[in-house]
Design an enzyme around this catalytic site. Structure first.
Site, PDB file in Angstrom:
ATOM      1  N   GLU A 101       0.583 -23.220   5.394  1.00  0.00           N
ATOM      2  CA  GLU A 101       0.973 -23.603   6.599  1.00  0.00           C
ATOM      3  C   GLU A 101       1.225 -22.675   7.603  1.00  0.00           C
ATOM      4  O   GLU A 101       1.017 -22.800   8.896  1.00  0.00           O
ATOM      5  CB  GLU A 101       2.728 -24.184   6.183  1.00  0.00           C
ATOM      6  CG  GLU A 101       3.380 -24.801   7.470  1.00  0.00           C
ATOM      7  CD  GLU A 101       2.510 -26.198   8.031  1.00  0.00           C
ATOM      8  OE1 GLU A 101       2.604 -27.135   7.441  1.00  0.00           O
ATOM      9  OE2 GLU A 101       1.723 -26.095   9.007  1.00  0.00           O
ATOM     10  N   LYS A 112      -7.986 -20.040  13.479  1.00  0.00           N
ATOM     11  CA  LYS A 112      -7.104 -21.367  13.193  1.00  0.00           C
ATOM     12  C   LYS A 112      -7.721 -22.741  13.201  1.00  0.00           C
ATOM     13  O   LYS A 112      -7.624 -23.696  12.680  1.00  0.00           O
ATOM     14  CB  LYS A 112      -6.028 -21.267  13.994  1.00  0.00           C
ATOM     15  CG  LYS A 112      -5.073 -19.969  13.591  1.00  0.00           C
ATOM     16  CD  LYS A 112      -4.137 -19.371  14.909  1.00  0.00           C
ATOM     17  CE  LYS A 112      -3.420 -18.371  14.456  1.00  0.00           C
ATOM     18  NZ  LYS A 112      -2.989 -17.870  15.729  1.00  0.00           N
ATOM     19  N   ARG A 163       0.700  -1.252  -0.029  1.00  0.00           N
ATOM     20  CA  ARG A 163      -0.118  -0.101  -0.064  1.00  0.00           C
ATOM     21  C   ARG A 163       1.012   1.326  -0.116  1.00  0.00           C
ATOM     22  O   ARG A 163       0.640   2.089  -0.643  1.00  0.00           O
ATOM     23  CB  ARG A 163      -0.995  -0.086   1.436  1.00  0.00           C
ATOM     24  CG  ARG A 163      -2.057  -1.151   1.113  1.00  0.00           C
ATOM     25  CD  ARG A 163      -3.122  -0.842   2.034  1.00  0.00           C
ATOM     26  NE  ARG A 163      -3.900  -1.759   1.988  1.00  0.00           N
ATOM     27  CZ  ARG A 163      -4.010  -3.044   2.703  1.00  0.00           C
ATOM     28  NH1 ARG A 163      -2.957  -3.420   3.476  1.00  0.00           N
ATOM     29  NH2 ARG A 163      -4.826  -3.909   2.482  1.00  0.00           N
ATOM     30  N   GLY A 169       1.991 -20.315  13.218  1.00  0.00           N
ATOM     31  CA  GLY A 169       3.170 -19.933  12.886  1.00  0.00           C
ATOM     32  C   GLY A 169       4.123 -21.007  12.192  1.00  0.00           C
ATOM     33  O   GLY A 169       3.688 -21.684  11.292  1.00  0.00           O
TER      34      GLY A 169
END
Lengths: 439, 439
Positions: B131, B207, B45, B136
């Protein structure tokens, strides 16, 4: 599509486990792999013995000619589970020469003959998968070969021999001597009659050799691994280590240093607060230090029929996916083939079943407990534990904590509403959920 | 072979981390992937802001037209790291329509629009790897999609929001209130100025939705997840739970039940002895219960620039391997391409560097300690801790335990030989190695 045909070599604990898991989870595995996986034939030394080990519901074709399995043109994948390094090597190389993919759980074979086997496989254009060779059901090979590829691996440290870990845990827990703990392990089936291989670090060193090779991109060099076992470990050292804030674990350690690679298996003091120090009994755990990811840890069962079969079958699925789908569709996005997702309902929270922690504030007077426990009993919610805190000086309200056994949430909510309406209860109840996570 | 060209969308913490890891570990990654991976262009941006975040040593081409990145015919993989669900969705679908593979770390995008995105990718024959979207740097998606495919998954329970786990750890450790622990997390950069998304369970539920889909083979159904955050948790409950032998963790839990799937995020009491109960601070951990493997646990850093980049880059390597080698050679046997193994020397044990635990038996008389410490000092072995045990009743021999700092093994062996020759020392020393495993 024609099912993938597996030729099994060996039908001991793991072989029987593989056959069992393939049958029991056939539907689930097929949805994931995109194709059924069948055991076409099994090569064993003793057919009669193998037949008695065959899981019920399976009709397996046993034969005592191992080479015939490897040469069978209808076999797509040869799954080597006989152990040892001589016959296993011959059969695996022959399978590769026959352009069959190979899945093996044989760490000794790979640690000693891996370089030759992989070179042959590379040339023949076949895969040799070996997830089960290290740490049983824990997908540590996949983590290192595929999951951590961004990293420069700094070191790996692992509890990769369950027998030794069981003995060390037992020595610490019960104050047993090494000899007594070993006898206990043998009694429970965790140690062989001749335990040398496990307790002197050979098994761990085989596995460590494999981990080092895939972590650092070096050839297998088992002969250069340093080995020291646990048989001379004294109770005193375990106790002193404990007093100093450490646990003793048989670790396989491989570390990158400026001048080379450390490759060593020995009893090791580890700070007691580290997660790996708290991995007890026959469990395995591997810690990997990568420069980008930092430390990751993988733990689970490192041996046993089904944990090992879990890794073997995952390797079979890996190969099956390769032989079945276009490469970019090899692994389905959601693990299961897109046309085989199922629309299982997501349960509303009222239908969830778990245990509960309830905290109530009650006026410190007789009868409260009786009222509360009656309400719970009326709703068939059984109590696991209860604790009443003394009121603070000058206070008349006491905290009562109740742990329940498993119950449906809507029942618990009904009970809470009723309890809150008791005149002896002050304010709202606190409800938290409790999970034992034991199985 | 021409390097794989990556088009990055977004250059915040994770984007800069990806660029950094790709450059720093270029050699290692190339050896694993079989081909170099380069960032061709970056869509952002604010170009000026992005330039200041670019790691030194990189020359990146920044532009503020995101669509141009997605439409660039030379870009092989689009890596979406802008977050949010609207523009991200548009760009990802456009990349797929352009037949580009996609790597994304965007859990909200997948939890909400995953079904549509995966259907498009399946049709177009491209991969969407994700993944980094869950936990993480821990390769939990790979473990579930590929490592545990033999299993009927029974349940998953995870600490999958580091912010909440940090706050809960802090409340327990210091007795802080939720508000104070949150303020501390914000000070340390572990919580956003508006922390709602993390502390009220939205992030964890995104998640968990992804984990449930790949565990059970069900479509993404984020809207049906039950959410309860940690903001109303009181210190009292944390303390009472502790007294009863439990820790409170914000868990995402998904469980297979006969009548459907449980999908819920809430503070949960977990027995303190479970490994997951001891995962503290910003660490993540996921426990998976499979019918064959039993319980496996995966832990590591769930957020941060490089841990997340670790997962993103692993996905890039996955795609690169697919675009580079024959399918059966996609993953090299030893993780690195066979022609790019290196023959690093394995160090002999005498060259190993670690810390040591030494136990000596000494006659209980003055001067022993002085002699021993002088020998260690002469060989530049520094002492970390020392403990002398009182002799047993009537005994004249005492146990002395010494923990050393890191030293080369041959120095320690020299010291041991000299110490053993002291007249005040009885018998042989016990030497054990000690590893802190901290980094």
């Amino acid at each position: 599509m024609k099912p993938i045909q597996v030729g099994l070599l060996g039908f001991g604990t793991v072989g029987a486990g593989v056959a069992k898991v393939l049958v029991r989870n056939a539907e689930e595995i097929g949805r994931r792999a995109g194709r059924a996986i069948e055991v076409k034939r099994v090569g064993v030394r003793n057919i009669d013995k193998a037949r008695t080990a065959a899981p019920s519901g399976t009709e397996l074709s046993f034969g005592d000619d191992m080479r015939a399995v490897v040469d069978d043109p209808e076999v797509d994948i040869v799954c080597e589970l006989i152990g040892g390094t001589e016959l296993a090597k011959e059969l695996v190389l022959r399978a590769i020469a026959n352009r069959k993919h190979v899945v093996t759980a044989n760490k000794a074979l790979l640690a000693i003959h891996g370089n030759e086997i992989f070179a042959a496989a590379q040339k023949a254009g076949v895969m040799v998968n070996f997830e089960a060779a290290v740490a049983g059901g824990i997908p540590i090979i996949k983590a290192l070969r595929e999951g951590l590829t961004a990293n420069r691996i700094e070191w790996i440290a692992g509890i990769i021999n369950g027998t030794s870990n069981f003995i060390l845990s037992d020595m610490r827990d019960t104050g047993a001597s090494f000899a007594d703990a070993l006898a206990q392990a043998q009694k429970l089936g965790y140690a062989e009659a001749d335990p040398t291989f496990d307790i002197e670090g050979h098994d761990a060193a085989h596995k460590l050799t494999i981990l080092a090779a895939i972590a650092f991109g070096i050839p297998m060099q088992f002969e250069k691994a340093y080995l020291e076992g646990i048989s001379t470990l004294s109770r005193d050292d375990i106790r002193y280590a404990e007093e100093l804030g450490y646990r003793i674990k048989l670790l396989g350690i491989t570390k990158r240093k400026p001048n080379g690679i450390e490759l060593r298996v020995h009893p090791t003091l580890v700070p007691a607060k580290r997660i790996i120090a708290n991995v007890e009994g026959v469990m395995n755990a591997v810690v990997v230090q990568g420069d980008a990811v930092g430390q990751t840890l993988y733990s689970g069962r490192g041996a046993g029929a089904e944990p090992t079969a879990s890794a073997v079958v995952a390797d079979l699925v890996d190969v099956t996916r390769l032989l079945t789908a276009d490469p970019e569709h090899r692994v389905p996005h959601l693990a299961f083939q897109p046309d085989r997702l199922v629309d299982l309902p997501i349960l509303p929270i009222s239908e969830v079943e778990t245990s509960y922690y309830l905290r109530l504030k009650a006026h410190d007077q007789t009868g409260v407990m009786a009222d509360v426990t009656r309400i719970l009993a009326d709703l068939s919610i059984s109590i696991d534990a209860m604790m009443q805190k003394e009121p603070a000086e000058g206070e008349k309200i006491v905290d009562i904590i109740i742990l329940t056994h498993v119950a449906k949430e809507h029942r618990v909510d009904s009970a809470i509403a009723r309890i809150e309406s008791l005149p002896t209860i002050a304010g709202r109840l606190t409800k938290l959920r409790l999970e034992n996570l034991d199985k």
